[in-house]
Write a protein that holds these residues in place. Structure first.
Motif, mmCIF file in Angstrom:
data_model
loop_
_atom_site.group_PDB
_atom_site.id
_atom_site.type_symbol
_atom_site.label_atom_id
_atom_site.label_comp_id
_atom_site.label_asym_id
_atom_site.label_seq_id
_atom_site.Cartn_x
_atom_site.Cartn_y
_atom_site.Cartn_z
ATOM 1 N N ALA A 100 13.377 2.028 -3.634
ATOM 2 C CA ALA A 100 11.930 1.869 -3.831
ATOM 3 C C ALA A 100 11.473 0.681 -3.003
ATOM 4 O O ALA A 100 12.244 -0.249 -2.746
ATOM 5 N N ASP A 101 10.230 0.720 -2.578
ATOM 6 C CA ASP A 101 9.676 -0.379 -1.788
ATOM 7 C C ASP A 101 9.452 -1.592 -2.679
ATOM 8 O O ASP A 101 8.822 -1.490 -3.741
ATOM 9 N N LEU A 102 9.943 -2.754 -2.240
ATOM 10 C CA LEU A 102 9.870 -3.964 -3.065
ATOM 11 C C LEU A 102 8.416 -4.346 -3.378
ATOM 12 O O LEU A 102 8.076 -4.634 -4.529
ATOM 13 N N GLN A 103 7.574 -4.334 -2.355
ATOM 14 C CA GLN A 103 6.183 -4.762 -2.540
ATOM 15 C C GLN A 103 5.427 -3.803 -3.453
ATOM 16 O O GLN A 103 4.718 -4.237 -4.362
ATOM 17 N N LEU A 104 5.578 -2.489 -3.237
ATOM 18 C CA LEU A 104 4.883 -1.509 -4.074
ATOM 19 C C LEU A 104 5.403 -1.548 -5.504
ATOM 20 O O LEU A 104 4.652 -1.319 -6.459
ATOM 21 N N TRP A 105 6.688 -1.823 -5.678
ATOM 22 C CA TRP A 105 7.286 -1.907 -7.013
ATOM 23 C C TRP A 105 6.596 -2.998 -7.831
ATOM 24 O O TRP A 105 6.148 -2.779 -8.949
ATOM 25 N N TRP A 106 6.494 -4.184 -7.241
ATOM 26 C CA TRP A 106 5.879 -5.307 -7.972
ATOM 27 C C TRP A 106 4.372 -5.108 -8.096
ATOM 28 O O TRP A 106 3.766 -5.530 -9.081
#
Length: 266
Positions: A100-106
């Motif tokens: 999963a994309d780190l930025q989109l996850w957060w």
């Protein structure tokens, strides 16, 4: 997208778990709302129409600030402390291996947090403020819709700022100092202390051009009907522009930080 919707729902449930903390937060927001409202009334009694607001609009601005304080995380409080700690301890390496994309996850988790705070800590203080003071509430449902869209953009701008602050831990190793500086900047430049329209000269122009004004000043002006027609479009463009710029900056910094982790063998 289904994954990030689940993460957002998880973020909402996570904050909904702490009911006692939410009740304490509502009480605190309400107390500060009354203190600031009476302070504003004293100020506007002496200087009517100060900053372009009448008495009712000024008091409404106070309660909007209390309603959006946690929603837009003007003083921080959210994922950034956890993300900084994961960077410091090295647990971020596990996050980077997730599919999963780190930025989109957060971001998804922070959207869930903001939605809960809008409902949990935004509505009750606003209702109590409306019962105690004469507030300038919108009569048109479209104004409410426009306000909620502006708040949503403010949440994304807030995330973009705090994501950059959290990523600074890759280089600083301890993000506490950067977090404190961001908290002070958010408190001052969002308009939480005083509307940015009261700031004089160049200071006011700079403050209104900075991204923090998207967190309270712009949504409040939309709510109060100061931004309509082309002015509303400009307000959205301002918020969306900062949101895109900050997310792109976060993406670039994340890419640089990821390479740093690889070089360190993380």
């Amino acid at each position: 997208m289904r994954l990030y919707a689940v993460v957002a729902a998880g973020g909402f449930r996570r904050y909904a778990t702490y009911r006692a903390a939410t009740a304490a937060g509502v009480f605190t927001n309400t107390v500060f709302g009354f203190i600031l409202a009476y302070t504003y009334r004293a100020l506007w009694d002496v200087r009517p129409q100060l900053g372009g607001y009448d008495m009712s609009e000024a008091v409404t601005y106070v309660w909007l600030g209390q309603a959006l304080l946690m929603t837009c995380a003007m003083m921080g409080g959210g994922f950034e402390d956890e993300l900084s700690e994961r960077i410091r301890t090295g647990d971020i390496a596990v996050d980077l291996y997730r599919p999963a994309d780190l930025q989109l996850w957060w971001l998804a988790g922070d959207v869930g947090r903001a939605a809960f705070h809008l409902l949990g800590r935004g509505i009750v203080p606003m209702v109590l403020g409306a019962l105690a003071f004469e507030l300038a509430l919108p009569s048109s449902p479209w104004t409410w819709v426009a306000f909620l869209l502006s708040v949503a953009l403010g949440v994304v701008v807030s995330f973009g700022l705090r994501f950059l602050v959290a990523l600074s831990a890759f280089w600083l190793m301890d993000g506490a100092g950067a977090t404190q500086m961001a908290m002070l900047a958010g408190l001052f430049f969002s308009g939480m202390l005083l509307p940015l329209t009261l700031f004089p000269g160049l200071l006011g122009e700079v403050a209104r051009a900075l991204p923090w004004s998207s967190l309270l000043q712009v949504p409040a002006d939309v709510f109060l009907g100061k931004r309509t027609g082309w002015g509303l479009v400009q307000a959205y463009a301002f918020q969306a522009g900062w949101a895109v710029a900050l997310l792109l900056a976060g993406r670039l910094l994340q890419s640089a930080a990821t390479r740093r982790v690889v070089v360190q063998g993380g």
